[in-house]
Design an enzyme around this catalytic site. Structure first.
Site, PDB file in Angstrom:
ATOM      1  N   ASP A 409       0.817  -1.221   0.000  1.00  0.00           N
ATOM      2  CA  ASP A 409       0.000   0.000   0.000  1.00  0.00           C
ATOM      3  C   ASP A 409       0.847   1.267   0.000  1.00  0.00           C
ATOM      4  O   ASP A 409       0.483   2.267  -0.617  1.00  0.00           O
ATOM      5  CB  ASP A 409      -0.905   0.033   1.236  1.00  0.00           C
ATOM      6  CG  ASP A 409      -1.906  -1.099   1.233  1.00  0.00           C
ATOM      7  OD1 ASP A 409      -2.125  -1.693   0.163  1.00  0.00           O
ATOM      8  OD2 ASP A 409      -2.457  -1.395   2.312  1.00  0.00           O
TER       9      ASP A 409
HETATM   10  N1  LIG Z   1       1.912   1.501  10.497  1.00  0.00           N
HETATM   11  C1  LIG Z   1       0.741   1.638  11.092  1.00  0.00           C
HETATM   12  O1  LIG Z   1       0.616   2.312  12.102  1.00  0.00           O
HETATM   13  C2  LIG Z   1      -0.464   0.965  10.548  1.00  0.00           C
HETATM   14  C3  LIG Z   1      -1.479   0.570  11.416  1.00  0.00           C
HETATM   15  C4  LIG Z   1      -2.608  -0.038  10.876  1.00  0.00           C
HETATM   16  C5  LIG Z   1      -2.703  -0.200   9.493  1.00  0.00           C
HETATM   17  N2  LIG Z   1      -1.697   0.208   8.670  1.00  0.00           N
HETATM   18  C6  LIG Z   1      -1.823   0.007   7.225  1.00  0.00           C
HETATM   19  O2  LIG Z   1      -0.955  -1.014   6.829  1.00  0.00           O
HETATM   20  C7  LIG Z   1      -0.507  -0.784   5.489  1.00  0.00           C
HETATM   21  C8  LIG Z   1       0.986  -0.797   5.508  1.00  0.00           C
HETATM   22  O3  LIG Z   1       1.500  -0.869   4.201  1.00  0.00           O
HETATM   23  P1  LIG Z   1       2.651  -1.855   3.816  1.00  0.00           P
HETATM   24  O4  LIG Z   1       3.014  -1.473   2.423  1.00  0.00           O
HETATM   25  O5  LIG Z   1       3.718  -1.875   4.818  1.00  0.00           O
HETATM   26  O6  LIG Z   1       2.016  -3.302   3.886  1.00  0.00           O
HETATM   27  P2  LIG Z   1       0.790  -3.911   3.056  1.00  0.00           P
HETATM   28  O7  LIG Z   1       0.211  -2.913   2.137  1.00  0.00           O
HETATM   29  O8  LIG Z   1      -0.119  -4.490   4.094  1.00  0.00           O
HETATM   30  O9  LIG Z   1       1.445  -4.999   2.184  1.00  0.00           O
HETATM   31  C9  LIG Z   1       2.212  -5.999   2.773  1.00  0.00           C
HETATM   32  C10 LIG Z   1       2.591  -6.963   1.654  1.00  0.00           C
HETATM   33  O10 LIG Z   1       3.582  -7.859   2.166  1.00  0.00           O
HETATM   34  C11 LIG Z   1       3.435  -9.099   1.519  1.00  0.00           C
HETATM   35  N3  LIG Z   1       3.883 -10.130   2.431  1.00  0.00           N
HETATM   36  C12 LIG Z   1       3.217 -10.695   3.451  1.00  0.00           C
HETATM   37  N4  LIG Z   1       3.956 -11.636   4.052  1.00  0.00           N
HETATM   38  C13 LIG Z   1       5.136 -11.685   3.365  1.00  0.00           C
HETATM   39  C14 LIG Z   1       6.328 -12.459   3.497  1.00  0.00           C
HETATM   40  N5  LIG Z   1       6.456 -13.388   4.459  1.00  0.00           N
HETATM   41  N6  LIG Z   1       7.344 -12.222   2.648  1.00  0.00           N
HETATM   42  C15 LIG Z   1       7.216 -11.301   1.665  1.00  0.00           C
HETATM   43  N7  LIG Z   1       6.115 -10.573   1.491  1.00  0.00           N
HETATM   44  C16 LIG Z   1       5.073 -10.745   2.345  1.00  0.00           C
HETATM   45  C17 LIG Z   1       1.961  -9.233   1.187  1.00  0.00           C
HETATM   46  O11 LIG Z   1       1.837  -9.726  -0.122  1.00  0.00           O
HETATM   47  P3  LIG Z   1       1.810 -11.323  -0.380  1.00  0.00           P
HETATM   48  O12 LIG Z   1       0.690 -11.847   0.446  1.00  0.00           O
HETATM   49  O13 LIG Z   1       1.633 -11.460  -1.832  1.00  0.00           O
HETATM   50  O14 LIG Z   1       3.150 -11.829   0.058  1.00  0.00           O
HETATM   51  C18 LIG Z   1       1.425  -7.795   1.201  1.00  0.00           C
HETATM   52  O15 LIG Z   1       0.989  -7.360  -0.061  1.00  0.00           O
HETATM   53  C19 LIG Z   1      -1.065   0.549   5.069  1.00  0.00           C
HETATM   54  O16 LIG Z   1      -2.263   0.368   4.325  1.00  0.00           O
HETATM   55  C20 LIG Z   1      -1.401   1.209   6.400  1.00  0.00           C
HETATM   56  O17 LIG Z   1      -2.429   2.151   6.316  1.00  0.00           O
HETATM   57  C21 LIG Z   1      -0.576   0.754   9.184  1.00  0.00           C
END
Ligand SMILES: NC(=O)c1ccc[n+]([C@@H]2O[C@H](COP(=O)([O-])OP(=O)(O)OC[C@H]3O[C@@H](n4cnc5c(N)ncnc54)[C@H](OP(=O)(O)O)[C@@H]3O)[C@@H](O)[C@H]2O)c1
Ligand SMILES: NC(=O)c1ccc[n+]([C@@H]2O[C@H](COP(=O)([O-])OP(=O)(O)OC[C@H]3O[C@@H](n4cnc5c(N)ncnc54)[C@H](OP(=O)(O)O)[C@@H]3O)[C@@H](O)[C@H]2O)c1
Lengths: 483, 99, 99, 483
Positions: A409
């Site tokens: 994301d």
């Molecule tokens: N930081 C905060 O405070 C917080 C709190 C709540 C929500 N959020 C939300 O969380 C999101 C964070 O974004 P992000 O880009 O870090 O993460 P993300 O958008 O959730 O994407 C994580 C990606 O990692 C891949 N993944 C999962 N396990 C894996 C593994 N073992 N090895 C390799 N890849 C793996 C997944 O794809 P696959 O399944 O294809 O592997 C997934 O697409 C944002 O939407 C944010 O708003 C953040």
């Protein structure tokens, strides 16, 4: 005299809380701020134990119990906090928060029993059944408030803790929000009845409130997506603050009052700031609509999409070895795979080859604010190598290879281009400015927000599928073999 | 209601001012510090331990309910305080610059 | 001294909290607003007028010194309040964006 | 009942003061913030008049006097504030601040007389001469504090006012700081004597304190350079706040207490921020060394220097008419010459010729913070045309002509290049980046800091001597004649 010194102790503690919290909100002074608040707390606790006198001038007794409790709690607390893995820290905070809430609720229960005993004495002394004539309504009100808020905070924190360590799954049923609203109405209705209608038998009503509050706490957190738990914990944290402040009212104790209100106010603001960083509203988080839909919506989104190309390990190793500048974008996947140490390895090997390696940290990458900083710090990555979003966005243009590790994301260009996207408006890392983008994830599945990512289909992007830890280890071996 | 405000006016002032202080003090926090700050605030509300100590220290000798609940409250409150500060310190330790 | 703190503890809390509020509230002011802010703060301390009103309203009939000084205090205090707010408003009017 | 409502009035007023001050520190909400605080003040005043009761339950009397005072003060205050010229506003603030200080001092005098009367009654009732046995020391302490601080603030503000409108010149004599320090010691010594030693005859001591405080106020401000008056006024402003808070202690009046302390704290910080914007310390300002030396050091500095070139009116008119982008840098000279209206004229004529005209505003240009904004706003210059320092510095590179109008220190490159310069470290407008710089001032004399400006001797710079208003009028005529 003793009371005077105690007042001074409390005054000092209140000031350390404020100053400590202020220092905690600046990176350079944060650690000192925490220690300062802890010192203030110690003063307040020791002062209370040795100097406290009630309104009739009696000191405390049961010292053995008090010290035993402090010792047990202190040892367990220290061990738990020292042993916990970095990535499990939010769980830990949630657990400790729940303890505070339970403590506030227990105090209310004991004080209520005092009141009931007082009623008994009043009857025994030949008083009429008008229990409420002899008691100060304000006291009862505060006892009830502390009870309700503390219990909700306790039950909610336990659920949040269970969700974060994966023991509890998101559960929601149709009309849950309605049930929740009815529940909270019922609780406050019962409390009001206790306060106003002066029923003859108050005890069962009181315990009904306890149970209902616990149930509400569970139902409140249940439907919210596991990834939103940091926000929920922050909210429950401010709840516990208010519950502590109730204790301050009850004992006319300034340090409990000020400390509790401070956390209540600061926690509420912090909750809102956290939501803002994800470009969402608190309501949206609490209704659980976003996090909840992620699982369902995800599969659907993954079905569509264009064509993407894969990159072989050896090709990836080659482009990275001969690059001038590589930028690593860590995300949630890195944390799940616990790949931070390998990642640091990779960085060192590349640096040894003369490649300039940096990390681009998005503020909400991962699942808690600062998640990536904490994670990489655990693997001893130097602080200077971590670029904040703005800096990183300035540097992508001059970057040869961006390696996206389990992030999705936070690098989704839809946030900039597609007004219909649920994440539209969130600032992102503009990795598509770089010459080459290599994305490591296990599949084409979407991330937290459950939406497709056009980045993966762009000509400059190539995919390197696999678990982050495994893929990095293989990549590392390849790069080393290049020599 | 008005009378209540009159008798508790000092408390009310303290509460209102504290709310302003709480909000203002947090105002400028960078997002990397959100989690440590939450954790630090969590430790501070552990001040509820003081209430637990008072409850425990005032429990009459025969009143087992009060003693047991009070003891439990002291243990839980201490967990909150001690665990809270220690875990916050550990988080912040991670942030410190390498020499 | 300790006793004094004990009897005036609520006041002391209010004063200390107010100092924090005062400092935090001003923290982020851009320098173009320094003068209007100074002027606005100047008007706020005109709250001393309330003391003047009390002094005036309690002056005994024959006590000419109290009446004259009290009257003077009311006039000067009002000058501070009214003049302060009006002049601040005029300054700020200048800053407003043209339609 | 009435007292309860009054408490509520005071609570509301306190909150409006805090919120008002907060709003005042953001450009968009500043005006509303001022009105909000004024509304709160009105509530507090009306509440006091109609609802106040002393500890024996007696209300106020002398309503005729009270309303007469309010009316007179209100009318004079409104008229004065409405009539005053924009550039004379700091004087006005100083004057109003002095009134507040005097008000606090008068209250202390009246309350002291009450105490003395109480003493008389005590004697008449056959009490011993131990006057101090019957009175609360805290009350006397607070009366004395309010008296001293209020008097200093009053006298100091009057001198600051006189300096700003030019009626009073800077006067300092050798050892003045020593005298000042002795004076303040004497004042507090007398006050302590009054508090501790319980002299039989206190009245003369009390009035001696009044006189000495007034003298100290005068001596305190006298040696400080006229241009530093805004800082001094801000400091005295916070003094008056503390004096008002003393009144709050005296009458156990929360709104006076909170309002006074609020201004005391915010005013102190504001004073420090003002000094910071000029890259100086508060001590440095108060010792008067910098402002004081300006006149003397100035002449010496002007004697040295290299060669500069002048530009004729017609040449200046030509380069400006055919420029794409002109940036005007206004300074103190523009304010002195009251040339803001002509300046706006010039801007309009140039814009009509297709020249892009903007203003570069340095935060401490002129003699009070925001001076230039207020000045140009008075001449109806649009807000969008005013660039803050950072923005302006980005744009100088692409600017054809910079017209410096009566500014000097704020464009002095020594602040960047010469570590020995007294203004070294102050951020400046980097006009030397532009293609051509035209400087208008009356002579080669230095500005406020009393130091030479190398900018004037640089090849791209040319001087256009003359009073700013006159020079602009002539320039305008020339430009119009070009057609
Ligand atoms: N930081 C905060 O405070 C917080 C709190 C709540 C929500 N959020 C939300 O969380 C999101 C964070 O974004 P992000 O880009 O870090 O993460 P993300 O958008 O959730 O994407 C994580 C990606 O990692 C891949 N993944 C999962 N396990 C894996 C593994 N073992 N090895 C390799 N890849 C793996 C997944 O794809 P696959 O399944 O294809 O592997 C997934 O697409 C944002 O939407 C944010 O708003 C953040
Ligand atoms: N803004 C504040 O809050 C504040 C407060 C206190 C002090 N200060 C200080 O004031 C200085 C402000 O810098 P500045 O560049 O605006 O002013 P400046 O450095 O004081 O220079 C003003 C220049 O204007 C010229 N001048 C005077 N009368 C003139 C007239 N009628 N027509 C044309 N020119 C005239 C003077 O030169 P001639 O005599 O040759 O004409 C003088 O060199 C800084 O040093 C700052 O620290 C600022």
């Amino acid at each position: 005299m003793e009371l005077n010194i105690l007042t001074l102790c409390y005054l000092i503690a209140s000031v350390t809380f404020i100053v400590g919290l202020k220092m905690l909100s600046h990176p350079a002074s944060a650690r000192k701020g925490n220690l300062l608040a802890a010192a203030g707390m110690t003063i307040a606790i020791l002062g209370t134990i040795f100097l406290y006198k009630d309104s009739e001038g009696n000191g405390l007794h049961n010292y053995a119990w008090i010290f035993a409790g402090l010792l047990i709690g202190g040892v367990i607390g220290t061990l738990a906090a020292k042993k916990v893995k970095m990535t499990a820290m939010p769980e830990m905070v949630s657990l400790f928060n729940g303890m505070g809430g339970a403590c506030a609720a227990l105090i209310s229960i004991v004080e209520f029993n005092h009141l009931v005993k007082g009623y008994g004495a009043h009857l025994a002394a030949g008083g009429g059944p008008e229990f409420f004539a002899v008691l100060d309504k304000t006291t009862l009100l505060i006892i009830l408030l502390g009870l309700i808020i503390g219990s909700i905070s306790f039950a909610g924190s336990m659920i949040a803790w269970g969700k974060l360590n994966g023991r509890i799954k998101d559960i929601s049923f149709k009309g849950q929000h309605l049930v929740n609203n009815l529940l909270i109405l019922l609780i406050f209705g019962l409390a009001a009845y206790l306060l106003i209608a002066s029923p003859a038998q108050t005890v069962p009503f009181f315990y009904a409130i306890v149970v209902l509050s616990l149930v509400y706490g569970i139902f409140f957190v249940m439907p919210i997506g596991g990834a939103d738990m940091p926000v929920v914990i922050s909210l429950l944290n401010s709840f516990t603050g208010v519950a502590a402040a109730c204790g301050g009212f009850l004992y006319d104790n300034k340090v409990m009052l000020t400390g509790g209100i401070l956390v209540g106010a600061a926690g509420t603001l912090l909750t809102i700031l956290m939501c803002k960083a994800m470009n969402r509203s608190l309501m949206n988080v609490l209704l659980g609509s976003f996090g909840g839909s992620a699982a369902g919506g995800g599969a659907a989104a993954a079905a569509s999409g264009g064509t993407y190309k894969e990159i072989s390990l050896s090709d990836a190793a080659t482009v990275m070895s001969y690059a001038n500048k590589v930028m690593i974008v860590p995300g949630y996947g890195l944390a799940v795979a616990q790949a931070q140490h390998v990642c640091h390895e990779l960085e060192k090997v590349l640096e040894a080859k003369g490649v300039d390696v940096k990390y681009a940290i998005h503020p909400v990458a991962g699942r808690m604010p600062g998640h990536m900083n904490v994670l990489l710090a655990e693997a001893d990555v130097s602080y200077e190598k971590l670029l904040e979003m703005e800096q990183a966005n300035d540097e992508f243009k001059s970057t040869d290879v961006v390696l996206v590790l389990g992030a999705n994301d936070v690098v989704n260009p839809a946030a900039k281009n597609d007004p219909a996207s649920p994440i539209f408006g969130m600032p992102i890392l503009e990795v598509e400015e770089a010459k080459t983008v290599i994305v490591n994830k296990r599949s084409m599945k979407p991330g937290y927000a459950g939406i497709e990512n056009q980045l993966f289909f762009q000509p400059r992007t190539s995919m390197l599928f696999g678990d982050a830890k495994k893929a990095l280890q293989d990549l590392l071996a390849e790069i080393k073999s290049i020599g | 209601m008005l009378e209540w405000i009159q008798t508790h006016q000092q408390m009310i002032y303290i509460v209102i001012l504290m709310i302003f202080v709480g909000i203002e003090v947090i105002g400028r926090v960078p997002s990397v510090l959100h989690t440590p700050l939450m954790s630090g605030a969590n430790a501070i509300h552990g001040v509820v331990i003081i209430g637990a100590i008072i409850v425990m220290g005032q429990a009459e000798d025969g009143n087992y309910l009060a003693i047991i609940l009070g003891f439990l409250a002291v243990v839980l409150g201490t967990l909150n305080v001690v665990g809270g500060f220690v875990v916050t310190d550990r988080m912040l330790e991670m942030f410190k610059k390498k020499k």
